[in-house]
Design a protein around this motif. Structure first.
Motif, PDB file in Angstrom:
ATOM      1  N   LYS A  18      11.044  -3.817  -8.592  1.00 65.51           N
ATOM      2  CA  LYS A  18      12.280  -4.215  -8.518  1.00 65.51           C
ATOM      3  C   LYS A  18      12.914  -3.628  -7.390  1.00 65.51           C
ATOM      4  O   LYS A  18      14.008  -4.080  -6.768  1.00 65.51           O
ATOM      5  N   GLU A  19      12.512  -2.312  -6.639  1.00 67.36           N
ATOM      6  CA  GLU A  19      13.014  -1.846  -5.710  1.00 67.36           C
ATOM      7  C   GLU A  19      12.749  -2.354  -4.560  1.00 67.36           C
ATOM      8  O   GLU A  19      12.930  -2.022  -3.346  1.00 67.36           O
ATOM      9  N   TYR A  20      11.893  -3.355  -4.521  1.00 67.44           N
ATOM     10  CA  TYR A  20      11.053  -4.164  -3.326  1.00 67.44           C
ATOM     11  C   TYR A  20      11.358  -5.591  -3.446  1.00 67.44           C
ATOM     12  O   TYR A  20      10.339  -6.305  -3.521  1.00 67.44           O
ATOM     13  N   PRO A  21      12.657  -6.118  -3.195  1.00 64.24           N
ATOM     14  CA  PRO A  21      12.780  -7.595  -3.464  1.00 64.24           C
ATOM     15  C   PRO A  21      12.251  -8.412  -2.259  1.00 64.24           C
ATOM     16  O   PRO A  21      12.097  -9.654  -2.261  1.00 64.24           O
ATOM     17  N   ASP A  22      11.834  -7.649  -1.075  1.00 65.64           N
ATOM     18  CA  ASP A  22      11.065  -8.484  -0.222  1.00 65.64           C
ATOM     19  C   ASP A  22       9.657  -8.573  -0.374  1.00 65.64           C
ATOM     20  O   ASP A  22       8.985  -9.459   0.429  1.00 65.64           O
ATOM     21  N   LEU A  23       9.100  -8.068  -1.494  1.00 67.60           N
ATOM     22  CA  LEU A  23       7.736  -8.371  -1.879  1.00 67.60           C
ATOM     23  C   LEU A  23       7.678  -9.524  -3.113  1.00 67.60           C
ATOM     24  O   LEU A  23       8.456  -9.251  -3.929  1.00 67.60           O
ATOM     25  N   GLU A  24       6.677 -10.294  -2.593  1.00 69.89           N
ATOM     26  CA  GLU A  24       6.269 -11.382  -3.842  1.00 69.89           C
ATOM     27  C   GLU A  24       5.355 -10.612  -4.563  1.00 69.89           C
ATOM     28  O   GLU A  24       4.457  -9.795  -3.922  1.00 69.89           O
ATOM     29  N   TYR A  25       5.115 -10.916  -5.823  1.00 72.50           N
ATOM     30  CA  TYR A  25       4.138 -10.243  -6.756  1.00 72.50           C
ATOM     31  C   TYR A  25       3.799 -11.324  -7.828  1.00 72.50           C
ATOM     32  O   TYR A  25       4.674 -12.031  -8.389  1.00 72.50           O
ATOM     33  N   GLN A  26       2.539 -10.982  -8.242  1.00 73.41           N
ATOM     34  CA  GLN A  26       2.013 -11.799  -9.333  1.00 73.41           C
ATOM     35  C   GLN A  26       1.409 -10.773 -10.440  1.00 73.41           C
ATOM     36  O   GLN A  26       0.337 -10.452  -9.947  1.00 73.41           O
ATOM     37  N   LEU A  27       1.622 -10.970 -11.516  1.00 71.22           N
ATOM     38  CA  LEU A  27       1.100  -9.936 -12.902  1.00 71.22           C
ATOM     39  C   LEU A  27      -0.253 -10.888 -12.885  1.00 71.22           C
ATOM     40  O   LEU A  27      -0.029 -12.045 -13.335  1.00 71.22           O
ATOM     41  N   THR A  28      -1.460 -10.487 -13.067  1.00 68.68           N
ATOM     42  CA  THR A  28      -2.460 -10.895 -13.484  1.00 68.68           C
ATOM     43  C   THR A  28      -3.174 -10.411 -14.727  1.00 68.68           C
ATOM     44  O   THR A  28      -2.793  -9.067 -15.184  1.00 68.68           O
ATOM     45  N   PRO A  29      -4.023 -10.912 -15.624  1.00 68.69           N
ATOM     46  CA  PRO A  29      -4.647 -10.114 -16.654  1.00 68.69           C
ATOM     47  C   PRO A  29      -5.390  -8.918 -16.279  1.00 68.69           C
ATOM     48  O   PRO A  29      -5.520  -8.042 -16.969  1.00 68.69           O
ATOM     49  N   MET A  30      -5.565  -8.783 -15.000  1.00 69.62           N
ATOM     50  CA  MET A  30      -6.559  -7.724 -14.624  1.00 69.62           C
ATOM     51  C   MET A  30      -6.118  -6.674 -13.402  1.00 69.62           C
ATOM     52  O   MET A  30      -6.421  -5.868 -12.870  1.00 69.62           O
ATOM     53  N   GLY A  31      -4.715  -7.052 -12.986  1.00 74.91           N
ATOM     54  CA  GLY A  31      -4.040  -6.294 -11.958  1.00 74.91           C
ATOM     55  C   GLY A  31      -2.787  -7.127 -11.550  1.00 74.91           C
ATOM     56  O   GLY A  31      -2.058  -7.920 -12.150  1.00 74.91           O
ATOM     57  N   THR A  32      -2.296  -6.825 -10.389  1.00 75.77           N
ATOM     58  CA  THR A  32      -0.918  -7.318  -9.751  1.00 75.77           C
ATOM     59  C   THR A  32      -1.545  -7.613  -8.144  1.00 75.77           C
ATOM     60  O   THR A  32      -2.102  -6.970  -7.502  1.00 75.77           O
ATOM     61  N   ILE A  33      -1.173  -8.663  -7.729  1.00 71.98           N
ATOM     62  CA  ILE A  33      -1.093  -9.245  -6.799  1.00 71.98           C
ATOM     63  C   ILE A  33       0.132  -9.068  -6.003  1.00 71.98           C
ATOM     64  O   ILE A  33       1.172  -9.611  -6.610  1.00 71.98           O
ATOM     65  N   LEU A  34       0.203  -8.384  -4.682  1.00 70.74           N
ATOM     66  CA  LEU A  34       1.228  -8.351  -4.061  1.00 70.74           C
ATOM     67  C   LEU A  34       1.380  -9.004  -2.635  1.00 70.74           C
ATOM     68  O   LEU A  34       0.296  -9.104  -1.919  1.00 70.74           O
ATOM     69  N   GLU A  35       2.327  -9.598  -2.025  1.00 72.04           N
ATOM     70  CA  GLU A  35       2.718 -10.214  -0.837  1.00 72.04           C
ATOM     71  C   GLU A  35       3.575 -10.018  -0.098  1.00 72.04           C
ATOM     72  O   GLU A  35       4.643  -9.741  -0.373  1.00 72.04           O
ATOM     73  N   GLY A  36       3.221  -9.342   1.440  1.00 70.20           N
ATOM     74  CA  GLY A  36       4.347  -9.153   2.093  1.00 70.20           C
ATOM     75  C   GLY A  36       3.921  -8.024   3.375  1.00 70.20           C
ATOM     76  O   GLY A  36       2.837  -7.885   3.635  1.00 70.20           O
ATOM     77  N   ASP A  37       4.666  -7.282   3.817  1.00 69.85           N
ATOM     78  CA  ASP A  37       4.638  -6.291   4.783  1.00 69.85           C
ATOM     79  C   ASP A  37       3.705  -5.246   4.421  1.00 69.85           C
ATOM     80  O   ASP A  37       4.082  -4.533   3.146  1.00 69.85           O
ATOM     81  N   LEU A  38       2.523  -5.213   5.121  1.00 67.37           N
ATOM     82  CA  LEU A  38       1.635  -3.865   4.420  1.00 67.37           C
ATOM     83  C   LEU A  38       2.068  -2.480   4.091  1.00 67.37           C
ATOM     84  O   LEU A  38       1.705  -2.047   3.098  1.00 67.37           O
ATOM     85  N   SER A  39       2.789  -2.164   5.058  1.00 67.10           N
ATOM     86  CA  SER A  39       3.334  -0.788   4.942  1.00 67.10           C
ATOM     87  C   SER A  39       4.322  -0.859   3.469  1.00 67.10           C
ATOM     88  O   SER A  39       4.159   0.315   2.790  1.00 67.10           O
ATOM     89  N   LYS A  40       5.127  -1.696   3.487  1.00 64.14           N
ATOM     90  CA  LYS A  40       6.007  -1.740   2.198  1.00 64.14           C
ATOM     91  C   LYS A  40       5.044  -1.738   0.915  1.00 64.14           C
ATOM     92  O   LYS A  40       5.433  -1.402  -0.030  1.00 64.14           O
ATOM     93  N   ILE A  41       4.175  -2.656   0.993  1.00 65.36           N
ATOM     94  CA  ILE A  41       3.135  -2.775  -0.319  1.00 65.36           C
ATOM     95  C   ILE A  41       2.504  -1.366  -0.456  1.00 65.36           C
ATOM     96  O   ILE A  41       2.481  -0.920  -1.655  1.00 65.36           O
TER      97      ILE A  41
END
Length: 99
Positions: free
Chosen positions: A30-53
């Motif tokens: 929630k602290e990173y509104p510029d990152l897209e993310y998706q919860l999956t059954p085995m982890g989380t996928i994040l999309e955005g600036d690599l340093s922010k990720i």
């Protein structure tokens, strides 16, 4: 733009269930509104600036420790494509179009 998959696993919690830790880790996002993310059954996928990720994952890695875990294992898988913009949706669409 990078696409990163992470799985943060608390160890030494006294229970095999980790969902409460996963939920608390996701609160960090929630602290990173510029990152897209998706919860999956085995982890989380994040999309955005690599340093922010990486910054977000580092904070997420600390969450289980802050909530009683005595050990944490964090896996990180990075897809950093720079010849064109890649997105989670685009990667999925590319495969589904071929099915």
């Amino acid at each position: 733009m990078a696409i990163v998959e992470t799985s943060i696993t608390p160890i030494g919690t006294g229970t095999p269930s980790v969902s409460k830790y996963v939920a608390k880790c996701h609160e960090v996002l929630k602290e990173y509104p510029d990152l897209e993310y998706q919860l999956t059954p085995m982890g989380t996928i994040l999309e955005g600036d690599l340093s922010k990720i990486f910054e977000a994952i580092e904070k997420m890695h600390e969450v289980p420790f802050d909530n009683g875990a005595s050990r944490v294992s964090t896996l990180i898988k990075v897809d950093d494509r720079r010849d064109k913009k890649g997105t989670m949706e685009g990667k999925m669409r590319s495969v589904l179009d071929k099915l």
